[in-house]
Design a protein around this motif. Structure first.
Motif, PDB file in Angstrom:
ATOM      1  N   ALA A   6       5.945  -1.936  17.741  1.00 31.48           N
ATOM      2  CA  ALA A   6       4.921  -2.020  16.702  1.00 31.48           C
ATOM      3  C   ALA A   6       4.976  -0.762  15.852  1.00 31.48           C
ATOM      4  O   ALA A   6       5.247   0.326  16.361  1.00 31.48           O
ATOM      5  CB  ALA A   6       3.535  -2.171  17.320  1.00 31.48           C
ATOM      6  N   GLU A   7       4.730  -0.926  14.566  1.00 29.69           N
ATOM      7  CA  GLU A   7       4.595   0.203  13.642  1.00 29.69           C
ATOM      8  C   GLU A   7       3.116   0.544  13.597  1.00 29.69           C
ATOM      9  O   GLU A   7       2.317  -0.217  13.045  1.00 29.69           O
ATOM     10  CB  GLU A   7       5.098  -0.193  12.257  1.00 29.69           C
ATOM     11  CG  GLU A   7       6.528  -0.634  12.257  1.00 29.69           C
ATOM     12  CD  GLU A   7       7.441   0.296  11.503  1.00 29.69           C
ATOM     13  OE1 GLU A   7       6.963   1.256  10.893  1.00 29.69           O
ATOM     14  OE2 GLU A   7       8.644   0.041  11.540  1.00 29.69           O
ATOM     15  N   VAL A   8       2.752   1.669  14.216  1.00 25.17           N
ATOM     16  CA  VAL A   8       1.344   2.044  14.341  1.00 25.17           C
ATOM     17  C   VAL A   8       0.996   3.349  13.645  1.00 25.17           C
ATOM     18  O   VAL A   8      -0.166   3.740  13.612  1.00 25.17           O
ATOM     19  CB  VAL A   8       0.933   2.129  15.830  1.00 25.17           C
ATOM     20  CG1 VAL A   8       1.080   0.784  16.516  1.00 25.17           C
ATOM     21  CG2 VAL A   8       1.726   3.205  16.557  1.00 25.17           C
ATOM     22  N   GLY A   9       1.984   4.044  13.124  1.00 28.57           N
ATOM     23  CA  GLY A   9       1.769   5.357  12.518  1.00 28.57           C
ATOM     24  C   GLY A   9       1.976   6.457  13.548  1.00 28.57           C
ATOM     25  O   GLY A   9       1.787   6.237  14.748  1.00 28.57           O
ATOM     26  N   PRO A  10       2.389   7.637  13.095  1.00 28.75           N
ATOM     27  CA  PRO A  10       2.724   8.732  14.017  1.00 28.75           C
ATOM     28  C   PRO A  10       1.580   9.159  14.935  1.00 28.75           C
ATOM     29  O   PRO A  10       1.793   9.368  16.129  1.00 28.75           O
ATOM     30  CB  PRO A  10       3.130   9.877  13.088  1.00 28.75           C
ATOM     31  CG  PRO A  10       3.497   9.233  11.806  1.00 28.75           C
ATOM     32  CD  PRO A  10       2.669   7.985  11.703  1.00 28.75           C
ATOM     33  N   ASP A  33       6.750   6.401  22.594  1.00 26.26           N
ATOM     34  CA  ASP A  33       6.726   6.816  21.194  1.00 26.26           C
ATOM     35  C   ASP A  33       8.172   6.968  20.732  1.00 26.26           C
ATOM     36  O   ASP A  33       8.908   7.818  21.227  1.00 26.26           O
ATOM     37  CB  ASP A  33       5.967   8.133  21.062  1.00 26.26           C
ATOM     38  CG  ASP A  33       5.813   8.607  19.626  1.00 26.26           C
ATOM     39  OD1 ASP A  33       6.458   8.031  18.723  1.00 26.26           O
ATOM     40  OD2 ASP A  33       5.050   9.566  19.416  1.00 26.26           O
ATOM     41  N   LEU A  34       8.592   6.146  19.780  1.00 30.39           N
ATOM     42  CA  LEU A  34       9.970   6.172  19.289  1.00 30.39           C
ATOM     43  C   LEU A  34      10.147   7.109  18.106  1.00 30.39           C
ATOM     44  O   LEU A  34      11.261   7.295  17.619  1.00 30.39           O
ATOM     45  CB  LEU A  34      10.413   4.765  18.875  1.00 30.39           C
ATOM     46  CG  LEU A  34      10.428   3.717  19.974  1.00 30.39           C
ATOM     47  CD1 LEU A  34      10.760   2.358  19.383  1.00 30.39           C
ATOM     48  CD2 LEU A  34      11.414   4.099  21.061  1.00 30.39           C
ATOM     49  N   GLY A  35       9.065   7.699  17.625  1.00 27.50           N
ATOM     50  CA  GLY A  35       9.130   8.495  16.409  1.00 27.50           C
ATOM     51  C   GLY A  35       8.944   7.600  15.199  1.00 27.50           C
ATOM     52  O   GLY A  35       8.920   6.368  15.303  1.00 27.50           O
ATOM     53  N   ASP A  36       8.776   8.184  14.048  1.00 29.59           N
ATOM     54  CA  ASP A  36       8.582   7.436  12.804  1.00 29.59           C
ATOM     55  C   ASP A  36       7.422   6.455  12.868  1.00 29.59           C
ATOM     56  O   ASP A  36       7.438   5.419  12.193  1.00 29.59           O
ATOM     57  CB  ASP A  36       9.860   6.691  12.401  1.00 29.59           C
ATOM     58  CG  ASP A  36      11.004   7.631  12.090  1.00 29.59           C
ATOM     59  OD1 ASP A  36      10.731   8.743  11.583  1.00 29.59           O
ATOM     60  OD2 ASP A  36      12.164   7.259  12.348  1.00 29.59           O
ATOM     61  N   GLY A  37       6.437   6.724  13.732  1.00 30.37           N
ATOM     62  CA  GLY A  37       5.264   5.871  13.811  1.00 30.37           C
ATOM     63  C   GLY A  37       5.450   4.573  14.557  1.00 30.37           C
ATOM     64  O   GLY A  37       4.644   3.661  14.449  1.00 30.37           O
ATOM     65  N   ARG A  38       6.521   4.486  15.343  1.00 31.48           N
ATOM     66  CA  ARG A  38       6.795   3.262  16.102  1.00 31.48           C
ATOM     67  C   ARG A  38       6.537   3.491  17.590  1.00 31.48           C
ATOM     68  O   ARG A  38       6.788   4.557  18.116  1.00 31.48           O
ATOM     69  CB  ARG A  38       8.232   2.799  15.899  1.00 31.48           C
ATOM     70  CG  ARG A  38       8.518   2.444  14.459  1.00 31.48           C
ATOM     71  CD  ARG A  38       9.962   2.056  14.220  1.00 31.48           C
ATOM     72  NE  ARG A  38      10.836   3.122  14.710  1.00 31.48           N
ATOM     73  CZ  ARG A  38      11.975   2.906  15.377  1.00 31.48           C
ATOM     74  NH1 ARG A  38      12.395   1.696  15.607  1.00 31.48           N
ATOM     75  NH2 ARG A  38      12.707   3.919  15.783  1.00 31.48           N
ATOM     76  N   GLY A  72      -8.543   1.812  17.986  1.00 31.84           N
ATOM     77  CA  GLY A  72      -9.813   1.770  17.277  1.00 31.84           C
ATOM     78  C   GLY A  72     -10.064   0.360  16.785  1.00 31.84           C
ATOM     79  O   GLY A  72      -9.923  -0.607  17.539  1.00 31.84           O
ATOM     80  N   ASP A  73     -10.397   0.217  15.514  1.00 33.47           N
ATOM     81  CA  ASP A  73     -10.657  -1.102  14.926  1.00 33.47           C
ATOM     82  C   ASP A  73      -9.427  -1.709  14.266  1.00 33.47           C
ATOM     83  O   ASP A  73      -9.526  -2.764  13.637  1.00 33.47           O
ATOM     84  CB  ASP A  73     -11.773  -0.994  13.876  1.00 33.47           C
ATOM     85  CG  ASP A  73     -13.119  -0.681  14.507  1.00 33.47           C
ATOM     86  OD1 ASP A  73     -13.337  -1.059  15.674  1.00 33.47           O
ATOM     87  OD2 ASP A  73     -13.945  -0.043  13.827  1.00 33.47           O
ATOM     88  N   ASP A  74      -8.273  -1.057  14.400  1.00 30.41           N
ATOM     89  CA  ASP A  74      -7.051  -1.520  13.747  1.00 30.41           C
ATOM     90  C   ASP A  74      -6.120  -2.198  14.744  1.00 30.41           C
ATOM     91  O   ASP A  74      -5.898  -1.693  15.852  1.00 30.41           O
ATOM     92  CB  ASP A  74      -6.320  -0.349  13.091  1.00 30.41           C
ATOM     93  CG  ASP A  74      -7.140   0.286  11.984  1.00 30.41           C
ATOM     94  OD1 ASP A  74      -7.775  -0.458  11.216  1.00 30.41           O
ATOM     95  OD2 ASP A  74      -7.162   1.531  11.911  1.00 30.41           O
ATOM     96  N   ALA A  75      -5.562  -3.325  14.339  1.00 27.71           N
ATOM     97  CA  ALA A  75      -4.610  -4.071  15.157  1.00 27.71           C
ATOM     98  C   ALA A  75      -3.225  -3.975  14.520  1.00 27.71           C
ATOM     99  O   ALA A  75      -3.100  -4.041  13.298  1.00 27.71           O
ATOM    100  CB  ALA A  75      -5.026  -5.528  15.271  1.00 27.71           C
ATOM    101  N   TYR A  76      -2.209  -3.850  15.355  1.00 31.05           N
ATOM    102  CA  TYR A  76      -0.831  -3.734  14.888  1.00 31.05           C
ATOM    103  C   TYR A  76       0.012  -4.796  15.593  1.00 31.05           C
ATOM    104  O   TYR A  76      -0.054  -4.941  16.821  1.00 31.05           O
ATOM    105  CB  TYR A  76      -0.282  -2.342  15.203  1.00 31.05           C
ATOM    106  CG  TYR A  76      -1.104  -1.255  14.557  1.00 31.05           C
ATOM    107  CD1 TYR A  76      -0.846  -0.847  13.261  1.00 31.05           C
ATOM    108  CD2 TYR A  76      -2.148  -0.653  15.248  1.00 31.05           C
ATOM    109  CE1 TYR A  76      -1.614   0.159  12.659  1.00 31.05           C
ATOM    110  CE2 TYR A  76      -2.919   0.337  14.652  1.00 31.05           C
ATOM    111  CZ  TYR A  76      -2.641   0.732  13.370  1.00 31.05           C
ATOM    112  OH  TYR A  76      -3.409   1.711  12.778  1.00 31.05           O
TER     113      TYR A  76
END
Length: 81
Positions: A6-10, A33-38, A72-76
């Motif tokens: 999932a792209e979730v941000g850093p 954590d793969l880096g680049d927000g993934r 939080g309130d965000d789904a990815y």
């Protein structure tokens, strides 16, 4: 082996990998954590995260909207590799 990304941000990727309740489990049960927000989930990590309650960071839902991880309130969206 099944894996999901999932792209979730850093900041969220770091949170899920190091500060969520699953982050203290054995390596195979932790999101990575793969880096680049993934973030990547193995089959075991996805299973462990499914045990989290809806209120916890990293909770997983699988419904009509698809497989998603919550921060939080965000789904990815989680995409299977």
């Amino acid at each position: 082996m099944n894996e999901w990304i999932a792209e979730v941000g850093p900041e969220n990727a770091e949170l899920l990998a190091t500060r969520s309740r699953t982050a203290v489990l054995a390596r195979e049960y932790r999101p990575e954590d793969l880096g680049d927000g993934r973030i990547r989930y193995s089959k075991a990590a996805l299973g462990a995260s499914r045990e989290l309650s809806e209120e916890e960071e990293g909770a997983i839902t699988d419904d009509a909207e698809g497989l998603r991880v919550w921060v939080g309130d965000d789904a990815y969206d989680l995409e299977e590799l």
